[in-house]
Scaffold this motif. Structure first.
Motif, PDB file in Angstrom:
ATOM      1  N   ARG A  49       0.979  -1.200  -0.099  1.00  0.00           N
ATOM      2  CA  ARG A  49      -0.059  -0.093   0.280  1.00  0.00           C
ATOM      3  C   ARG A  49       0.899   1.046   0.021  1.00  0.00           C
ATOM      4  NH1 ARG A  49      -3.800  -3.175   3.364  1.00  0.00           N
ATOM      5  NH2 ARG A  49      -5.704  -3.105   2.126  1.00  0.00           N
ATOM      6  N   ARG A  50       1.976   1.209   0.711  1.00  0.00           N
ATOM      7  CA  ARG A  50       2.855   2.335   0.850  1.00  0.00           C
ATOM      8  C   ARG A  50       3.359   2.804  -0.520  1.00  0.00           C
ATOM      9  NH1 ARG A  50       4.157   0.556   6.205  1.00  0.00           N
ATOM     10  NH2 ARG A  50       6.242  -0.402   5.279  1.00  0.00           N
ATOM     11  N   SER A  53       1.095   3.982  -3.044  1.00  0.00           N
ATOM     12  CA  SER A  53       0.759   5.312  -2.812  1.00  0.00           C
ATOM     13  C   SER A  53       1.507   6.280  -3.575  1.00  0.00           C
ATOM     14  CB  SER A  53       0.220   5.379  -1.607  1.00  0.00           C
ATOM     15  OG  SER A  53       1.400   5.494  -0.714  1.00  0.00           O
TER      16      SER A  53
END
Length: 93
Positions: A49-50, A53
């Motif tokens: 997710r990091r 993003s």
């Protein structure tokens, strides 16, 4: 940009966890023998997710066959090494 000291970001623990992360943590709590695997999967999901993003390029959904055909065409453009007696002539290009 001015930093407003009166407004602070909520700590990670205070935010609602994504459903998959919460379920993995519950699984680890319910079944101690799976706790290490669940924790590893949580860390991996959070890392993905990091990274996603921060990516500026959208991912492309390209069929494998199309990619293989394009790679095959590109490989044919490169100079081919001379064939050796052990390998014989190169074919396919």
């Amino acid at each position: 940009m001015v930093h407003n000291s009166g407004m602070t970001r909520p700590r990670t623990a205070d935010r609602a966890l994504p459903r998959d992360i919460a379920e993995l943590r519950e699984l680890g709590a319910r079944q101690p023998d799976l706790a290490a695997a669940a924790a590893l999967h949580v860390e991996l999901a959070m890392l993905v997710r990091r990274v996603e993003s921060r990516l500026t390029t959208p991912t492309l959904d390209v069929p494998t066959e199309l990619l293989q055909a394009r790679l095959a065409r590109r490989a044919c453009r490169w100079p081919q090494p001379a064939s050796s007696p052990s390998t014989g002539p190169r074919s396919g290009c």
